[in-house]
Design an enzyme around this catalytic site. Sequence first.
Site, PDB file in Angstrom:
ATOM      1  N   ASP A   1       0.820  -1.221   0.000  1.00 44.84           N
ATOM      2  CA  ASP A   1       0.000   0.000   0.000  1.00 44.84           C
ATOM      3  C   ASP A   1       0.856   1.275   0.000  1.00 44.84           C
ATOM      4  OD1 ASP A   1      -2.395   1.406   0.029  1.00 44.84           O
ATOM      5  OD2 ASP A   1      -2.488   1.476   2.211  1.00 44.84           O
TER       6      ASP A   1
ATOM      7  N   GLY B   1      -0.163   5.293  -4.532  1.00 47.02           N
ATOM      8  CA  GLY B   1      -0.772   6.545  -4.982  1.00 47.02           C
ATOM      9  C   GLY B   1      -0.160   7.744  -4.275  1.00 47.02           C
TER      10      GLY B   1
ATOM     11  N   HIS C   1       2.154   2.989  -9.054  1.00 49.41           N
ATOM     12  CA  HIS C   1       1.906   1.554  -9.235  1.00 49.41           C
ATOM     13  C   HIS C   1       3.071   0.892  -9.974  1.00 49.41           C
ATOM     14  CE1 HIS C   1      -1.979   2.027  -7.531  1.00 49.41           C
ATOM     15  NE2 HIS C   1      -2.481   2.736  -8.522  1.00 49.41           N
TER      16      HIS C   1
ATOM     17  N   SER D   1      -7.483  -5.708  -4.644  1.00 51.19           N
ATOM     18  CA  SER D   1      -8.533  -6.265  -3.792  1.00 51.19           C
ATOM     19  C   SER D   1      -9.878  -6.265  -4.509  1.00 51.19           C
ATOM     20  CB  SER D   1      -8.637  -5.461  -2.492  1.00 51.19           C
ATOM     21  OG  SER D   1      -9.328  -4.245  -2.719  1.00 51.19           O
TER      22      SER D   1
ATOM     23  N   ASN E   1     -11.005  -2.797  -4.824  1.00 52.45           N
ATOM     24  CA  ASN E   1     -10.272  -1.823  -5.639  1.00 52.45           C
ATOM     25  C   ASN E   1     -10.983  -1.486  -6.957  1.00 52.45           C
ATOM     26  OD1 ASN E   1      -7.024  -3.008  -4.501  1.00 52.45           O
ATOM     27  ND2 ASN E   1      -8.146  -1.180  -3.838  1.00 52.45           N
ATOM     28  N   TRP E   2     -12.015  -2.264  -7.340  1.00 50.35           N
ATOM     29  CA  TRP E   2     -12.810  -1.905  -8.528  1.00 50.35           C
ATOM     30  C   TRP E   2     -13.543  -0.592  -8.316  1.00 50.35           C
ATOM     31  CZ3 TRP E   2     -11.703  -4.885 -12.573  1.00 50.35           C
ATOM     32  CH2 TRP E   2     -11.325  -6.210 -12.362  1.00 50.35           C
TER      33      TRP E   2
ATOM     34  N   ARG F   1     -12.301   2.125  -7.663  1.00 51.40           N
ATOM     35  CA  ARG F   1     -11.459   3.244  -8.113  1.00 51.40           C
ATOM     36  C   ARG F   1     -11.881   3.702  -9.503  1.00 51.40           C
ATOM     37  NH1 ARG F   1      -5.524   2.445  -5.540  1.00 51.40           N
ATOM     38  NH2 ARG F   1      -6.269   1.767  -3.514  1.00 51.40           N
TER      39      ARG F   1
ATOM     40  N   ARG G   1       2.241  -4.326   6.685  1.00 50.66           N
ATOM     41  CA  ARG G   1       1.543  -3.293   5.914  1.00 50.66           C
ATOM     42  C   ARG G   1       2.332  -1.998   5.987  1.00 50.66           C
ATOM     43  NH1 ARG G   1      -4.660  -1.870   4.838  1.00 50.66           N
ATOM     44  NH2 ARG G   1      -4.263  -0.253   3.308  1.00 50.66           N
TER      45      ARG G   1
ATOM     46  N   ARG H   1      -4.666  -1.217   9.258  1.00 53.48           N
ATOM     47  CA  ARG H   1      -5.795  -2.130   9.047  1.00 53.48           C
ATOM     48  C   ARG H   1      -5.335  -3.170   8.030  1.00 53.48           C
ATOM     49  NH1 ARG H   1      -7.597   2.932   7.079  1.00 53.48           N
ATOM     50  NH2 ARG H   1      -7.165   3.152   4.863  1.00 53.48           N
TER      51      ARG H   1
ATOM     52  N   GLU I   1       1.339 -12.392  13.116  1.00 57.69           N
ATOM     53  CA  GLU I   1       1.894 -11.187  13.731  1.00 57.69           C
ATOM     54  C   GLU I   1       1.783 -10.057  12.703  1.00 57.69           C
ATOM     55  OE1 GLU I   1       2.811 -10.885  16.832  1.00 57.69           O
ATOM     56  OE2 GLU I   1       2.423 -13.014  17.203  1.00 57.69           O
TER      57      GLU I   1
HETATM   58  C1  IPE Z   1      -5.253  -2.637   0.235  1.00 59.36           C
HETATM   59  O1  IPE Z   1      -4.982  -1.311  -0.041  1.00 59.36           O
HETATM   60  C2  IPE Z   1      -5.293  -3.431  -1.033  1.00 59.36           C
HETATM   61  C3  IPE Z   1      -4.009  -3.607  -1.710  1.00 59.36           C
HETATM   62  C4  IPE Z   1      -2.852  -3.187  -1.306  1.00 59.36           C
HETATM   63  C5  IPE Z   1      -4.066  -4.346  -2.944  1.00 59.36           C
HETATM   64  P1  IPE Z   1      -6.158  -0.227  -0.204  1.00 59.36           P
HETATM   65  O2  IPE Z   1      -5.491   1.056  -0.477  1.00 59.36           O
HETATM   66  O3  IPE Z   1      -7.141  -0.719  -1.189  1.00 59.36           O
HETATM   67  O4  IPE Z   1      -6.810  -0.270   1.240  1.00 59.36           O
HETATM   68  P2  IPE Z   1      -7.707   0.828   1.990  1.00 59.36           P
HETATM   69  O5  IPE Z   1      -8.780   1.231   1.031  1.00 59.36           O
HETATM   70  O6  IPE Z   1      -6.821   1.962   2.361  1.00 59.36           O
HETATM   71  O7  IPE Z   1      -8.221   0.111   3.196  1.00 59.36           O
HETATM   72  C1  IPE Z   2      -1.729   0.148  -3.304  1.00 56.92           C
HETATM   73  O1  IPE Z   2      -1.473   1.491  -3.346  1.00 56.92           O
HETATM   74  C2  IPE Z   2      -2.051  -0.437  -4.665  1.00 56.92           C
HETATM   75  C3  IPE Z   2      -3.426  -0.908  -4.805  1.00 56.92           C
HETATM   76  C4  IPE Z   2      -4.338  -0.893  -3.879  1.00 56.92           C
HETATM   77  C5  IPE Z   2      -3.820  -1.417  -6.102  1.00 56.92           C
HETATM   78  P1  IPE Z   2      -2.639   2.568  -3.342  1.00 56.92           P
HETATM   79  O2  IPE Z   2      -3.015   2.833  -4.747  1.00 56.92           O
HETATM   80  O3  IPE Z   2      -3.738   2.145  -2.452  1.00 56.92           O
HETATM   81  O4  IPE Z   2      -1.892   3.825  -2.751  1.00 56.92           O
HETATM   82  P2  IPE Z   2      -2.489   4.883  -1.755  1.00 56.92           P
HETATM   83  O5  IPE Z   2      -2.957   4.111  -0.534  1.00 56.92           O
HETATM   84  O6  IPE Z   2      -3.617   5.555  -2.450  1.00 56.92           O
HETATM   85  O7  IPE Z   2      -1.349   5.785  -1.442  1.00 56.92           O
HETATM   86 MG    MG Z   3      -4.120   2.447  -0.474  1.00 53.70          MG
END
Ligand code: IPE
Ligand code: IPE
Ligand code: MG
Length: 242
Positions: free
Chosen positions: A23, A26, A40, A68, A71-72, A74, A190, A196, A209
């Site tokens: 994570d 972005g 990414h 996840s 993630n759709w 987005r 994480r 979370r 853990e």
């Molecule tokens: C968790 O990250 C999913 C992946 C890393 C693939 P998200 O960015 O989707 O999680 P939330 O929305 O902050 O909980």
């Molecule tokens: C994790 O990074 C990649 C995916 C969930 C696909 P994010 O895209 O969630 O990055 P942030 O959390 O917005 O910084």
């Molecule tokens: Mg994220």
Amino acid sequence: MAQSLLAHVPADTLPAHIGIIMDGNGRWATKRGLPRSAGHKQGADTFSKIARHCREIGIPFLTAYAFSTENWRRPADEVGEIMGLLRRYLKDTKLHQDENARICFLGDREPLADDIKEMMEQVEHESAHRTGITINLALNYGGRDEIIHAVRRLSAQCASGEFKPEDIDEDLLSRQLYTAGQPDPDLIIRPSGEMRTSNFLLWQSAYSELVFMDVLWPDFTPAHLDHAILEYLNRTRRFGGI
Ligand code: IPE
Ligand code: IPE
Ligand code: MG
């Protein structure tokens, strides 16, 4: 390995299975004034380095959360960019060959594009005999979704008389999960500062853990992984005992 902080750690104390919630891509890009897709892309490069490091230090199972079931939600162009990166990744004919890695995919493939599904099958088939490390890529993965699929299959088997509802136990349910036959993750990391697990390995993480780190995934280095493992080694795992 020579530079690893873990050089003197006995191999049998290392986690057998590490899960990583990749994570922060972005935010990494936004901080630099770049489009999120640049994060990414950088995150995918980080994954390659971390997979190599896991193989070098002798971790048998590595699971990376890449996309996840949520993630759709987005914007379509971001989802499209991620799928494009996935295609590029899967197209690599030498994918994780250096790590002698068996590659598995966790998640519901059904909604993925046909060409991606075909590449996934090919990668799994071609890497199936490898023994260096097992790399699980969690793609369109959700812990709740995984449990629902398992329950549906068990219900169908019950309905057809294969077994009775009272025969269902933890072992039978585990065998219906995408991780069937694999050990539960000992350590889940994480990065990104969020605390979370976002629907990652819900069933399997009952006694994992958890290590949360204040680094964005594209900036994550092998040294960060070593630090997380050192923290894991300092924990006392009781599994409900004393
Ligand atoms: C968790 O990250 C999913 C992946 C890393 C693939 P998200 O960015 O989707 O999680 P939330 O929305 O902050 O909980
Ligand atoms: C994790 O990074 C990649 C995916 C969930 C696909 P994010 O895209 O969630 O990055 P942030 O959390 O917005 O910084
Ligand atoms: Mg994220």
